[in-house]
Design a protein around this motif. Sequence first.
Motif, short mmCIF file in Angstrom:
data_model
loop_
_atom_site.label_atom_id
_atom_site.label_comp_id
_atom_site.label_asym_id
_atom_site.label_seq_id
_atom_site.Cartn_x
_atom_site.Cartn_y
_atom_site.Cartn_z
N PHE A 242 58.67 -50.19 -42.64
CA PHE A 242 57.43 -49.62 -42.08
C PHE A 242 57.52 -48.10 -42.19
O PHE A 242 58.55 -47.51 -41.86
N ARG B 33 63.55 -44.14 -46.97
CA ARG B 33 64.25 -45.04 -46.03
C ARG B 33 63.66 -46.45 -46.10
O ARG B 33 64.38 -47.44 -46.11
N ALA C 40 54.10 -56.22 -38.68
CA ALA C 40 55.50 -55.85 -38.45
C ALA C 40 56.07 -56.54 -37.21
O ALA C 40 57.27 -56.53 -36.99
N ARG D 76 50.85 -52.88 -37.76
CA ARG D 76 51.79 -53.08 -36.64
C ARG D 76 51.89 -54.56 -36.26
O ARG D 76 52.97 -55.03 -35.91
N TRP E 66 55.65 -44.88 -40.72
CA TRP E 66 54.64 -44.40 -39.76
C TRP E 66 53.92 -43.18 -40.36
O TRP E 66 54.45 -42.54 -41.28
N ILE F 125 61.40 -56.29 -43.09
CA ILE F 125 60.27 -55.50 -43.53
C ILE F 125 60.67 -54.03 -43.54
O ILE F 125 61.76 -53.67 -43.07
#
Lengths: 224, 212
Positions: free
Chosen positions: B79, B139, B45, B42, B81, B77
């Motif tokens: 990410f 994605r 990011a 995190r 989760w 970037i």
Amino acid sequence: MIDALWITLQLALITTVILLFIGAPLAYTLTFKTFFGRTVLEVLVALPLVLPPTVLGYYILLIIQPSAMVGSMWQVMFNQSLAFSFSGMVVASVFYSLPFSVQPMQQAFRAIPVVWLELAKVQGLTFKETCLHIIFPASKSGILVAVALVFAHTMGEFGVVLMVGGSIPGETKVASIALFEFVEMQQGDDAWLLALILLGISFVMLSIVYSINKKPLLTGNMDQ
Amino acid sequence: MIHSIAIRQQFGALLLNVTVKFDNEIIVISGENGAGKTTLLRCMAGLEKVSGIIKINKKIWLNSAAKIIVPTTVRNIAFVWSDAVLLPWLNIEDNIILGGKNDAALLAFICSECGINHLRHRIPSMLSSGEAQRVALARAIYRKPCLLLLDEPFSAQAPSIRCRLRIFLQNIQQQWAIPILIASHDPEDARVLAQQHWDMQEGSIVVVNSSG
């Protein structure tokens, strides 16, 4: 009676549209931004909920009368008085119904999962794209509730519009004032019919709100 | 080494204190729950406020002393989760494209590699947790990011699918030459994927194994 209903309907529609555009950015700011004076702004938005409508109407009248700055500017620009006019009533209605627009939207924005807003950042969405793809679709029900509440609330205004509009027939006499005058002049049938129409409109609007919410209005989460 | 991190920040009871360098390679981060794996991802990011320096591709993303913070939105970037985080009002295809340009060939390739081609027009509520997780991975890859951050990306997958996805990630890393950081509890991820393996304990990287 038709005149009064038509004026009320126009007032409610115009107020609803204006408050959609004012309420959404205000609710967004109050939900997502921290700044000096935020609490004061929140209190100002909520004030019409507890203030006697005549008090609000009185202050708005002070601001929009021709001798005040706003009132005189309006007079110069449009060559007519803002006080005791339909436009003046719109201004008053916008202030009066402001919390009914901002608060449901605020609750809806607050209910958006933080991770969806993080997703917007990670995906590189601009502010406009974030609103369009995430914030508005996620708070659709809250926005609809705001629209229905503002419309219904404006339909039922009395004190504020009486102070600011002055009950001029065909111009600023709205349905709730017409009803009061019917009763005062003992026109029982007209009063009965107008009251029933207003009751019906309020019932329908609240039914819409409750069917969107599916939870009690003041205790439930607007976004569920 | 073209990427470097030197950050130090207190997060509740956890003191994140990481100084590390890496190349365009797959890095698997392991460690107990609460060791700081997710927090580290995190921070990279830009989703957490942190002090220190982060340099990716020799560009400064963070230099807290010089008050430089490149916002997440322009870091390019991706990410993933540990939960899929799909938008329920968009179909799978729109979830994958979200905010990007429509590249039909790339979309078809990624969907097929992630085994979600048949789901493209469904909505997220119709998906199993494993399928939703693969959509989230698709994605992330569709963005062609310059840094891919994955938090437990295979946790909901059957072993055979995990194998397939690991091969896909390796191919992507080789083709695009980007750094991929994966936080994972699965020793198999570290064994098969890791060109560098960081073991985290109480907010710090205690062991760095390089096999590359």
